[in-house]
Design a protein around this motif. Structure first.
Motif, PDB file in Angstrom:
ATOM      1  N   HIS A 161      30.466 -50.837  21.161  1.00  0.00           N
ATOM      2  CA  HIS A 161      30.683 -52.029  21.973  1.00  0.00           C
ATOM      3  C   HIS A 161      31.443 -53.042  21.137  1.00  0.00           C
ATOM      4  CE1 HIS A 161      28.770 -54.729  25.313  1.00  0.00           C
ATOM      5  NE2 HIS A 161      30.040 -54.468  25.517  1.00  0.00           N
ATOM      6  N   ALA A 162      32.575 -53.495  21.643  1.00  0.00           N
ATOM      7  CA  ALA A 162      33.379 -54.477  20.932  1.00  0.00           C
ATOM      8  C   ALA A 162      32.625 -55.798  20.821  1.00  0.00           C
ATOM      9  CB  ALA A 162      34.710 -54.693  21.646  1.00  0.00           C
ATOM     10  N   ASN A 163      32.757 -56.447  19.669  1.00  0.00           N
ATOM     11  CA  ASN A 163      32.090 -57.733  19.451  1.00  0.00           C
ATOM     12  C   ASN A 163      32.662 -58.838  20.332  1.00  0.00           C
ATOM     13  OD1 ASN A 163      30.503 -56.517  17.492  1.00  0.00           O
ATOM     14  ND2 ASN A 163      31.889 -57.082  15.819  1.00  0.00           N
ATOM     15  N   ALA A 164      33.889 -58.656  20.784  1.00  0.00           N
ATOM     16  CA  ALA A 164      34.524 -59.615  21.693  1.00  0.00           C
ATOM     17  C   ALA A 164      35.488 -58.854  22.582  1.00  0.00           C
ATOM     18  CB  ALA A 164      35.264 -60.706  20.918  1.00  0.00           C
ATOM     19  N   TYR A 165      35.678 -59.349  23.799  1.00  0.00           N
ATOM     20  CA  TYR A 165      36.626 -58.735  24.727  1.00  0.00           C
ATOM     21  C   TYR A 165      37.945 -59.502  24.796  1.00  0.00           C
ATOM     22  CZ  TYR A 165      33.015 -55.718  26.926  1.00  0.00           C
ATOM     23  OH  TYR A 165      32.053 -54.781  27.191  1.00  0.00           O
ATOM     24  N   VAL A 166      37.930 -60.767  24.372  1.00  0.00           N
ATOM     25  CA  VAL A 166      39.134 -61.591  24.536  1.00  0.00           C
ATOM     26  C   VAL A 166      39.421 -62.407  23.273  1.00  0.00           C
ATOM     27  CG1 VAL A 166      38.779 -61.777  27.022  1.00  0.00           C
ATOM     28  CG2 VAL A 166      37.935 -63.584  25.529  1.00  0.00           C
ATOM     29  N   GLN A 167      40.697 -62.693  23.099  1.00  0.00           N
ATOM     30  CA  GLN A 167      41.198 -63.675  22.151  1.00  0.00           C
ATOM     31  C   GLN A 167      42.325 -64.412  22.872  1.00  0.00           C
ATOM     32  OE1 GLN A 167      42.613 -61.843  18.536  1.00  0.00           O
ATOM     33  NE2 GLN A 167      40.591 -61.069  17.928  1.00  0.00           N
TER      34      GLN A 167
ATOM     35  N   ARG B 287      30.905 -58.230  29.530  1.00  0.00           N
ATOM     36  CA  ARG B 287      30.209 -57.786  28.318  1.00  0.00           C
ATOM     37  C   ARG B 287      28.708 -57.682  28.570  1.00  0.00           C
ATOM     38  NH1 ARG B 287      28.314 -58.891  23.155  1.00  0.00           N
ATOM     39  NH2 ARG B 287      29.195 -57.449  21.623  1.00  0.00           N
ATOM     40  N   TRP B 288      28.179 -58.587  29.366  1.00  0.00           N
ATOM     41  CA  TRP B 288      26.754 -58.528  29.707  1.00  0.00           C
ATOM     42  C   TRP B 288      26.467 -57.299  30.561  1.00  0.00           C
ATOM     43  CZ3 TRP B 288      24.117 -58.460  34.321  1.00  0.00           C
ATOM     44  CH2 TRP B 288      22.721 -58.627  34.232  1.00  0.00           C
ATOM     45  N   ALA B 289      27.283 -57.079  31.603  1.00  0.00           N
ATOM     46  CA  ALA B 289      27.055 -55.961  32.520  1.00  0.00           C
ATOM     47  C   ALA B 289      27.201 -54.623  31.810  1.00  0.00           C
ATOM     48  CB  ALA B 289      28.025 -56.052  33.695  1.00  0.00           C
ATOM     49  N   ASN B 290      28.219 -54.505  30.974  1.00  0.00           N
ATOM     50  CA  ASN B 290      28.425 -53.251  30.245  1.00  0.00           C
ATOM     51  C   ASN B 290      27.314 -53.009  29.229  1.00  0.00           C
ATOM     52  OD1 ASN B 290      30.825 -52.685  31.631  1.00  0.00           O
ATOM     53  ND2 ASN B 290      32.055 -53.839  30.166  1.00  0.00           N
ATOM     54  N   GLY B 291      26.864 -54.078  28.576  1.00  0.00           N
ATOM     55  CA  GLY B 291      25.762 -53.946  27.628  1.00  0.00           C
ATOM     56  C   GLY B 291      24.485 -53.499  28.316  1.00  0.00           C
ATOM     57  N   LEU B 292      24.248 -54.007  29.523  1.00  0.00           N
ATOM     58  CA  LEU B 292      23.069 -53.606  30.286  1.00  0.00           C
ATOM     59  C   LEU B 292      23.120 -52.120  30.618  1.00  0.00           C
ATOM     60  CD1 LEU B 292      20.486 -54.570  31.760  1.00  0.00           C
ATOM     61  CD2 LEU B 292      21.911 -54.981  33.775  1.00  0.00           C
ATOM     62  N   MET B 293      24.307 -51.626  31.011  1.00  0.00           N
ATOM     63  CA  MET B 293      24.448 -50.212  31.322  1.00  0.00           C
ATOM     64  C   MET B 293      24.266 -49.355  30.078  1.00  0.00           C
ATOM     65  SD  MET B 293      24.882 -47.894  33.603  1.00  0.00           S
ATOM     66  CE  MET B 293      25.510 -48.764  35.050  1.00  0.00           C
ATOM     67  N   MET B 294      24.751 -49.824  28.935  1.00  0.00           N
ATOM     68  CA  MET B 294      24.582 -49.081  27.685  1.00  0.00           C
ATOM     69  C   MET B 294      23.106 -48.951  27.335  1.00  0.00           C
ATOM     70  SD  MET B 294      27.726 -50.636  25.389  1.00  0.00           S
ATOM     71  CE  MET B 294      27.514 -49.502  24.023  1.00  0.00           C
ATOM     72  N   HIS B 295      22.347 -50.025  27.492  1.00  0.00           N
ATOM     73  CA  HIS B 295      20.913 -49.986  27.204  1.00  0.00           C
ATOM     74  C   HIS B 295      20.188 -49.058  28.178  1.00  0.00           C
ATOM     75  CE1 HIS B 295      20.963 -52.871  24.016  1.00  0.00           C
ATOM     76  NE2 HIS B 295      21.432 -53.849  24.764  1.00  0.00           N
ATOM     77  N   ALA B 296      20.622 -49.061  29.439  1.00  0.00           N
ATOM     78  CA  ALA B 296      19.994 -48.187  30.432  1.00  0.00           C
ATOM     79  C   ALA B 296      20.215 -46.720  30.073  1.00  0.00           C
ATOM     80  CB  ALA B 296      20.557 -48.485  31.819  1.00  0.00           C
ATOM     81  N   MET B 297      21.448 -46.385  29.654  1.00  0.00           N
ATOM     82  CA  MET B 297      21.742 -45.003  29.267  1.00  0.00           C
ATOM     83  C   MET B 297      20.966 -44.610  28.009  1.00  0.00           C
ATOM     84  SD  MET B 297      23.564 -43.786  31.622  1.00  0.00           S
ATOM     85  CE  MET B 297      22.539 -44.866  32.655  1.00  0.00           C
TER      86      MET B 297
END
Length: 399
Positions: A275-281, A340-350
């Protein structure tokens, strides 16, 4: 040196990058897509590709809006209307059906290459999008308030925004110093394209064993995709077998629902997450596997990438309406906060599925089968299914 100016440069012409470009074109932005390899034209008689995805209704709706879906339908796809999940001991057996949520299907199994071809052909008809292929990015740099990309063939692209859609080993992410957090799982995945004993099916199923899940994904006709998770060394040994021997091992190890099979092609890959630490710059955004890779247990990776592209396009569209600097970090930050929140939630679910089912610890054995049994209840199954299909947001009362 050839200099080319665009509003947006998309590095990566896979499914996610192409979908991103199509949505930006609808905002009347000029877009350059840089891709190293063009997909081969579709031939109906060719073998099925090993890489397939379970496409959710939410992703289908996006592709329909982009004018892509009819191109997919003109090639090949397989709808599935039932999803069965169970433990090898026979506990917690649950089947989800499309009619439970008032839909004709739960989703579609589609070869990744078919999706890429359909998107590619759609973009070729859009005057706002220019695809450069083959094009390999060799250098990235900020010049004043723009980002420039130098390609290996001597072209220099300049744009307000660079979007990294170039996969898990993203050169864009690395060039701009975006770190990742990740880990490798002890399991690997064996995938086989097969011809089945049974005719066309409308069900995808997944059985959990202590060594890892076993899954079947239907494809058109008597074709299907078999997925076998196991310890890395075991997968390596299985992948080395000839097709006939491997088919015998699968039929001996898989449940009777598989039936007799003939293997057409096989492949394997290690499992990892990051998981990237940031999605935007400033002037930069990451989407899809460049931003996150998850355990493919539920086949949600590609759907997450499409959702990234839709969220980023929405945020850029809102900034354009207010005439703000749509390429600025401040304008792009809502995309990062949402996805980032939604993707992190899916990662934890998996991760929960992976650790919860890949063992024989007694309390977890009871808990996981109780969870599957509970999932049969209409009060639970309907909202869970609709959320997984992208039809609803998760009801707050269930938190």
């Amino acid at each position: 040196m050839t200099r080319l100016n665009y509003d947006v440069i998309v590095s990566g012409g896979g499914m996610t990058g192409l979908a991103m470009a199509a949505q930006l074109a609808s905002l009347d932005l000029q877009v350059a897509v840089l891709e190293s390899r063009m997909p081969e034209p579709f031939v109906a008689t060719e073998d099925f590709d090993l890489r397939v995805s379970a496409i959710s209704p939410q992703t289908v709706a996006l592709l329909q809006n982009l004018g892509v879906w009819q191109r997919v339908e003109a090639m090949r796809l397989c709808p599935y209307r039932r999803l069965r999940v169970w433990e090898m001991r026979g506990f917690g057996d649950v089947t989800f059906e499309a009619e439970q949520v008032g839909c004709q299907e739960l989703g579609f199994i589609i070869e990744n290459r078919v999706l890429q071809i359909a998107l590619w052909n759609t973009l070729e008809a859009l005057p706002q999008v220019h695809i450069y292929c083959p094009s390999v990015c060799s250098e990235f740099q900020r010049v004043d308030d723009k980002i420039e990309v130098l390609s290996a063939d001597g072209k220099r692209f300049s744009g307000r925004l660079l979007i990294g859609a170039d996969g898990a080993n993203s050169a864009v992410r690395q060039a701009f110093g975006v770190g990742v957090r990740g880990a490798r799982y002890r399991q690997s995945c064996l995938v086989a394209s097969v011809i089945t004993e049974y005719p066309q099916q409308d069900i995808t199923w997944q059985r959990f064993t202590r060594d890892g899940p076993q899954a079947f994904l239907p494809l058109p006709g008597r074709h299907g995709s078999i997925v076998w998770y196991h310890h890395a060394e075991r997968v390596e040994a299985l992948a080395a077998l000839d097709h006939i021997t491997l088919a015998e091992r699968m039929m001996a190890s898989f449940p009777r629902e598989l039936g007799a099979i003939k293997i057409v092609a096989k492949g394997s890959f290690p499992l990892h997450k990051q998981h990237a630490n940031a999605y935007v710059q400033q002037g930069l955004a990451l989407i899809g596997d460049a931003a996150h890779t998850i355990n493919p247990l539920a086949g949600q990776g590609v759907n997450l990438g499409f959702q990234d592209s839709a969220a980023l396009a929405e945020v850029i569209g809102q900034a354009l309406k207010t005439r703000s600097d749509w390429w600025s970090r401040a304008a792009l930050l809502p995309y990062q906060n949402r996805r980032r929140w939604a993707n992190g939630l899916m990662m934890h679910a998996m991760d929960g599925f992976y650790h919860g089912f890949s063992n024989d610890i007694a309390p977890l054995l009871w808990a996981r089968n109780a969870a599957l049994a509970t999932a049969k209840l209409p009060l639970i199954s309907r909202p869970v299914m609709r959320y997984a299909m992208g039809l609803d947001r998760w009801p707050k009362k269930f938190f």
